[in-house]
Design a protein around this motif. Sequence first.
Motif, PDB file in Angstrom:
ATOM      1  N   SER A  71       0.833  -1.207   0.000  1.00  0.00           N
ATOM      2  CA  SER A  71       0.000   0.000   0.000  1.00  0.00           C
ATOM      3  C   SER A  71       0.868   1.257   0.000  1.00  0.00           C
ATOM      4  CB  SER A  71      -0.935   0.001   1.215  1.00  0.00           C
ATOM      5  OG  SER A  71      -0.245   0.296   2.417  1.00  0.00           O
ATOM      6  N   SER A 125      -5.193  -0.550   5.210  1.00  0.00           N
ATOM      7  CA  SER A 125      -6.584  -0.397   4.772  1.00  0.00           C
ATOM      8  C   SER A 125      -6.982   1.077   4.702  1.00  0.00           C
ATOM      9  CB  SER A 125      -7.519  -1.152   5.723  1.00  0.00           C
ATOM     10  OG  SER A 125      -7.241  -2.539   5.711  1.00  0.00           O
ATOM     11  N   LEU A 126      -6.569   1.851   5.694  1.00  0.00           N
ATOM     12  CA  LEU A 126      -6.872   3.281   5.686  1.00  0.00           C
ATOM     13  C   LEU A 126      -6.154   3.986   4.537  1.00  0.00           C
ATOM     14  CD1 LEU A 126      -6.705   4.070   9.521  1.00  0.00           C
ATOM     15  CD2 LEU A 126      -8.750   4.011   8.067  1.00  0.00           C
ATOM     16  N   TYR A 155      -8.028   3.138   1.398  1.00  0.00           N
ATOM     17  CA  TYR A 155      -9.267   3.914   1.340  1.00  0.00           C
ATOM     18  C   TYR A 155      -8.968   5.358   0.925  1.00  0.00           C
ATOM     19  CZ  TYR A 155     -13.462   6.366   2.852  1.00  0.00           C
ATOM     20  OH  TYR A 155     -14.587   7.168   2.900  1.00  0.00           O
ATOM     21  N   GLY A 156      -7.930   5.947   1.534  1.00  0.00           N
ATOM     22  CA  GLY A 156      -7.562   7.312   1.176  1.00  0.00           C
ATOM     23  C   GLY A 156      -7.183   7.440  -0.290  1.00  0.00           C
ATOM     24  N   SER A 206      -8.283   5.579  -2.694  1.00  0.00           N
ATOM     25  CA  SER A 206      -9.493   5.432  -3.520  1.00  0.00           C
ATOM     26  C   SER A 206     -10.231   6.755  -3.646  1.00  0.00           C
ATOM     27  CB  SER A 206     -10.411   4.354  -2.924  1.00  0.00           C
ATOM     28  OG  SER A 206     -11.072   4.830  -1.757  1.00  0.00           O
ATOM     29  N   LYS A 207     -10.154   7.589  -2.608  1.00  0.00           N
ATOM     30  CA  LYS A 207     -10.808   8.880  -2.645  1.00  0.00           C
ATOM     31  C   LYS A 207      -9.988   9.923  -3.414  1.00  0.00           C
ATOM     32  CE  LYS A 207     -14.345   7.675  -0.188  1.00  0.00           C
ATOM     33  NZ  LYS A 207     -15.697   7.596  -0.815  1.00  0.00           N
ATOM     34  N   SER A 213      -9.124   8.206  -7.461  1.00  0.00           N
ATOM     35  CA  SER A 213     -10.147   7.544  -8.271  1.00  0.00           C
ATOM     36  C   SER A 213     -10.447   8.357  -9.523  1.00  0.00           C
ATOM     37  CB  SER A 213     -11.422   7.370  -7.451  1.00  0.00           C
ATOM     38  OG  SER A 213     -12.431   6.766  -8.225  1.00  0.00           O
TER      39      SER A 213
END
Length: 205
Positions: free
Chosen positions: A124, A189-190, A193-194, A196-197, A200
């Motif tokens: 990641s 995971s965080l 997620y970050g 993806s925002k 994206s």
Amino acid sequence: MLDAYARRLIDPPLNRAGRAMASTGITANTVTLLGLCLGLLSAASIVLGYFGVALVVLLLSRIADGLDGAVARATQKSDFGGYLDITCDFLFYGAVPMAFVWHDPSNAAAGAFVLTSFYFNGASFLGYAILAERHDMETEAQGIKSLYYSNGLLEGTETVLFFVLLCLFPSVFPALSWVFGGLCFLTASLRLYGASKLFSDGKDH
């Protein structure tokens, strides 16, 4: 989480030492490889059960890991130097838990868990750095680096503290590894997620 604060404390003395070392002709890559050798020596000491020796050598290896960047800043940074540094860091991070498993095979389950969490977290981190480069993002929160260092719940400082605790209290390796590995999974995971925002584009790949 602690890297940005740690850098403010350790960078000034490291930069002074780095300039002094650079003036003697020592290269940053040499210091990087020395740090790796010390890190692997620390892991070997853990396998043999010499935890006090392992702790001292581990701390010396992390000093070298900080000094290589200081030497590079005093001379000339290179893309390969940054690549070598992160590769050696990841080898060191994997070698220490492996050493505890080799020392005591009953640590195998917890060791496999924490190593898997390192693998996920590292992927990641490096993937985020690639995307940040493509988007011309820059940060010096963790110091001047050759690639983008995204922050997270667990960073290099926390990992070194984790290893120090393991050397001081080797009998609690399983418990500490389950907890630290879980936090590594959360960190990755965080970060995912970050990303993806932030990155994206409406496509899956």
